[in-house]
Motif scaffolding. Structure first.
Motif, PDB file in Angstrom:
ATOM      1  N   ALA A 185      19.190  43.292  31.631  1.00  0.00           N
ATOM      2  CA  ALA A 185      19.816  41.990  31.435  1.00  0.00           C
ATOM      3  C   ALA A 185      19.597  41.494  30.005  1.00  0.00           C
ATOM      4  O   ALA A 185      20.497  40.900  29.395  1.00  0.00           O
ATOM      5  CB  ALA A 185      19.260  40.984  32.441  1.00  0.00           C
ATOM      6  N   PHE A 186      18.427  41.751  29.455  1.00  0.00           N
ATOM      7  CA  PHE A 186      18.140  41.330  28.089  1.00  0.00           C
ATOM      8  C   PHE A 186      19.010  42.091  27.094  1.00  0.00           C
ATOM      9  O   PHE A 186      19.534  41.510  26.144  1.00  0.00           O
ATOM     10  CB  PHE A 186      16.656  41.533  27.771  1.00  0.00           C
ATOM     11  CG  PHE A 186      16.269  41.057  26.409  1.00  0.00           C
ATOM     12  CD1 PHE A 186      16.299  39.717  26.087  1.00  0.00           C
ATOM     13  CD2 PHE A 186      15.873  41.956  25.437  1.00  0.00           C
ATOM     14  CE1 PHE A 186      15.949  39.264  24.830  1.00  0.00           C
ATOM     15  CE2 PHE A 186      15.518  41.526  24.174  1.00  0.00           C
ATOM     16  CZ  PHE A 186      15.559  40.169  23.874  1.00  0.00           C
ATOM     17  N   GLN A 187      19.186  43.385  27.309  1.00  0.00           N
ATOM     18  CA  GLN A 187      20.035  44.173  26.418  1.00  0.00           C
ATOM     19  C   GLN A 187      21.489  43.713  26.505  1.00  0.00           C
ATOM     20  O   GLN A 187      22.192  43.640  25.494  1.00  0.00           O
ATOM     21  CB  GLN A 187      19.927  45.656  26.764  1.00  0.00           C
ATOM     22  CG  GLN A 187      18.581  46.236  26.425  1.00  0.00           C
ATOM     23  CD  GLN A 187      18.398  47.632  26.991  1.00  0.00           C
ATOM     24  OE1 GLN A 187      19.055  48.008  27.967  1.00  0.00           O
ATOM     25  NE2 GLN A 187      17.502  48.400  26.394  1.00  0.00           N
ATOM     26  N   THR A 188      21.942  43.379  27.691  1.00  0.00           N
ATOM     27  CA  THR A 188      23.304  42.863  27.861  1.00  0.00           C
ATOM     28  C   THR A 188      23.461  41.541  27.132  1.00  0.00           C
ATOM     29  O   THR A 188      24.481  41.296  26.474  1.00  0.00           O
ATOM     30  CB  THR A 188      23.627  42.691  29.355  1.00  0.00           C
ATOM     31  OG1 THR A 188      23.436  43.949  30.011  1.00  0.00           O
ATOM     32  CG2 THR A 188      25.037  42.223  29.573  1.00  0.00           C
TER      33      THR A 188
END
Length: 66
Positions: A45-48
């Motif tokens: 989710a953080f990379q997205t």
């Protein structure tokens, strides 16, 4: 593998390392060519979030200090 053959911490450690190497070689020799290439994992989710915001992210956490 469960019982150590040698007495003394340095020799016992060496035996554990060599046993781990042998186990890994056995595992790798039992794999087929199709299993060797693992599919890439989906982004977190953080990379997205970083991608949506247009914030560049490094490929590895190991490269953050350089």
């Amino acid at each position: 593998m469960r019982r150590c053959r040698y007495r003394g911490q340095p020799k016992a450690h060496l035996q554990h390392v060599l046993t781990a190497i042998a186990v890994n070689i056995e595992r790798l020799s039992g794999r087929s060519a199709a299993e060797e290439t693992s599919p890439s994992r989906p982004p977190t989710a953080f990379q997205t979030f970083l991608d949506q915001q247009g914030i560049p992210r490094s490929k590895s956490w190991r490269t953050l200090g350089t």
